[in-house]
Write an enzyme that holds these catalytic residues in place. Structure first.
Site, PDB file in Angstrom:
ATOM      1  N   ASN A  15      86.313   4.510 -98.989  1.00 48.03           N
ATOM      2  CA  ASN A  15      86.395   4.635 -97.534  1.00 48.03           C
ATOM      3  C   ASN A  15      85.011   5.002 -97.006  1.00 48.03           C
ATOM      4  OD1 ASN A  15      86.953   5.265 -94.887  1.00 48.03           O
ATOM      5  ND2 ASN A  15      88.073   7.166 -95.346  1.00 48.03           N
ATOM      6  N   TRP A  16      84.364   4.027 -96.382  1.00 52.08           N
ATOM      7  CA  TRP A  16      82.990   4.281 -95.909  1.00 52.08           C
ATOM      8  C   TRP A  16      82.963   5.110 -94.625  1.00 52.08           C
ATOM      9  CZ3 TRP A  16      80.028  -1.080 -96.306  1.00 52.08           C
ATOM     10  CH2 TRP A  16      80.050  -1.498 -97.653  1.00 52.08           C
ATOM     11  N   LYS A  17      84.101   5.263 -93.984  1.00 56.22           N
ATOM     12  CA  LYS A  17      84.170   5.965 -92.687  1.00 56.22           C
ATOM     13  C   LYS A  17      83.169   5.326 -91.700  1.00 56.22           C
ATOM     14  CE  LYS A  17      85.444  10.105 -95.173  1.00 56.22           C
ATOM     15  NZ  LYS A  17      85.881  11.481 -95.002  1.00 56.22           N
ATOM     16  N   HIS A 105      94.867   8.216 -92.033  1.00 53.13           N
ATOM     17  CA  HIS A 105      93.864   9.118 -92.626  1.00 53.13           C
ATOM     18  C   HIS A 105      93.843  10.413 -91.808  1.00 53.13           C
ATOM     19  CE1 HIS A 105      89.971  10.782 -93.791  1.00 53.13           C
ATOM     20  NE2 HIS A 105      90.045  10.018 -94.867  1.00 53.13           N
ATOM     21  N   GLU A 107      91.572  12.081 -90.646  1.00 55.28           N
ATOM     22  CA  GLU A 107      90.645  12.065 -89.501  1.00 55.28           C
ATOM     23  C   GLU A 107      91.247  11.308 -88.310  1.00 55.28           C
ATOM     24  OE1 GLU A 107      87.251  10.682 -91.742  1.00 55.28           O
ATOM     25  OE2 GLU A 107      87.269  12.584 -92.824  1.00 55.28           O
ATOM     26  N   GLU A 177      95.818  13.267 -99.965  1.00 58.12           N
ATOM     27  CA  GLU A 177      94.484  13.735 -99.591  1.00 58.12           C
ATOM     28  C   GLU A 177      94.582  15.121 -98.963  1.00 58.12           C
ATOM     29  OE1 GLU A 177      91.383  10.556 -99.388  1.00 58.12           O
ATOM     30  OE2 GLU A 177      92.143  10.757 -97.360  1.00 58.12           O
ATOM     31  N   GLY A 183      85.551  15.727 -98.054  1.00 61.65           N
ATOM     32  CA  GLY A 183      84.171  15.911 -97.602  1.00 61.65           C
ATOM     33  C   GLY A 183      83.620  17.308 -97.834  1.00 61.65           C
ATOM     34  N   SER A 222      86.885  14.641-102.249  1.00 61.94           N
ATOM     35  CA  SER A 222      85.744  14.993-103.090  1.00 61.94           C
ATOM     36  C   SER A 222      85.841  14.455-104.519  1.00 61.94           C
ATOM     37  CB  SER A 222      85.527  16.515-103.093  1.00 61.94           C
ATOM     38  OG  SER A 222      85.266  16.969-101.782  1.00 61.94           O
ATOM     39  N   GLY A 243      85.601   8.903-100.501  1.00 60.24           N
ATOM     40  CA  GLY A 243      84.790   8.843 -99.286  1.00 60.24           C
ATOM     41  C   GLY A 243      83.313   8.852 -99.631  1.00 60.24           C
ATOM     42  N   GLY A 244      82.716  10.042 -99.598  1.00 60.95           N
ATOM     43  CA  GLY A 244      81.266  10.184 -99.788  1.00 60.95           C
ATOM     44  C   GLY A 244      80.715   9.441-100.994  1.00 60.95           C
TER      45      GLY A 244
HETATM   46  C1  PEP Z   1      88.249  10.392 -97.575  1.00 62.76           C
HETATM   47  O1  PEP Z   1      87.616  10.317 -96.542  1.00 62.76           O
HETATM   48  O2  PEP Z   1      89.332   9.785 -97.663  1.00 62.76           O
HETATM   49  C2  PEP Z   1      87.710  11.167 -98.677  1.00 62.76           C
HETATM   50  C3  PEP Z   1      88.458  11.371 -99.722  1.00 62.76           C
HETATM   51  O3  PEP Z   1      86.436  11.650 -98.518  1.00 62.76           O
HETATM   52  P1  PEP Z   1      85.553  12.434 -99.653  1.00 62.76           P
HETATM   53  O4  PEP Z   1      85.702  11.654-100.941  1.00 62.76           O
HETATM   54  O5  PEP Z   1      84.178  12.397 -99.106  1.00 62.76           O
HETATM   55  O6  PEP Z   1      86.131  13.791 -99.776  1.00 62.76           O
END
Ligand code: PEP
Length: 270
Positions: A15-17, A105, A107, A177, A183, A222, A243-244
């Protein structure tokens, strides 16, 4: 008899957001393609979820180079078309060979007021268009502290299943999640991820019976190369929503490789 875990192909979804414009997207996908060369693609499904403005570009690279990567979106409208300024329809995504959509998600829930019933309506719409919804659920840090994680999962999973007709369960993906892990650099322990993913499967089973054994349940929060193998070693963790660490070809490819290694070792465990 339960379905062996090996029947559920692992999925690593990036997920590049709201990161990487289309020029940066080209660089990342080309670098990823180089790193995945020679990799046994039958082991792991890979999807990437760039911002909407990158989709056309990334579709072109995946198609031209026949990359074993599925294209995904981060969100979509539950409506077919019409006066929904700023929204993107499933028909539009389908024209760009998008195969899956992240739905609900945290967010989107937190910053765009997406409710449980919006999540169900969106999951239904995604399925109607023959795409895969990756439905996100998970508790806040406060809810975890108050010991109500299970109640939150019951509420969110039950609501999401309201958008999934009987008989199509195996086409959905659920991503656990925990919001406190997204994040932050602090992932859930592999044991906690397993407990939650197992609970989610049990919730699906209580409504849909053995179809739950065919639903892929991912962990997200994470996830990184250092913890991927341990997380993927858990019997109810069928993949990772990243994500990251999906913003770098090196780290994303390392997570995919760790998954393949781990899954190769644990395939057949039920
Ligand atoms: C996400 O945004 O779905 C996510 C899991 O982010 P991160 O891996 O950065 O925690």
């Amino acid at each position: 008899m339960s379905t062996p875990r090996s029947a559920r192909r692992p999925l690593i979804a990036g997920n590049w957001k709201m990161n990487l414009d289309h020029v940066a997207a080209i660089r990342l996908v080309q670098d990823l393609a180089l790193r995945l060369r020679g990799f046994d693609h039958k082991m792991v499904d890979i999807s990437i979820h760039p911002p909407f403005t990158d989709l056309r570009t990334v579709e072109g690279i995946i198609g031209a180079d026949r990359l074993p990567i599925q294209l995904g979106a981060q969100h979509c409208s539950s409506h077919e078309d019409g006066a929904f300024t700023g929204e993107i329809s499933l028909a539009m995504l389908s024209r760009l060979s998008v195969a899956s959509v992240i739905v609900g998600h945290s967010e989107r829930r937190q910053f765009f007021s997406m409710t449980d019933s919006d999540v169900a309506a969106t999951a239904r719409a995604v399925l109607t268009h023959d795409l895969t919804p990756i439905i996100c659920v998970g508790e806040t840090g406060e809810e975890r502290e108050s010991g109500v994680t299970h109640e939150v999962l019951v509420r969110q999973v039950t609501a999401a299943l309201g958008g999934v007709d009987r008989g199509v369960e195996e086409r959905i993906v659920i991503a656990y999640e925990p919001i406190w892990a997204i994040g932050t650099g602090v992932a859930a322990t592999a044991e906690d991820a397993q407990t939650a993913c197992q609970a989610i499967r049990a919730l699906i089973a209580s409504d849909r019976g053995e179809a739950s054994e065919r639903v892929r349940v991912l962990y997200g929060g994470s996830a990184k190369p250092e913890n991927a193998e341990e997380l993927m070693g858990m019997p109810d963790v069928d993949g990772l929503l990243v994500g990251g660490a999906s913003l770098g070809a090196e780290s994303f490819a390392a997570i995919i490789a760790a998954t393949a290694t781990c899954y190769g070792q644990t395939a057949g465990k039920s």
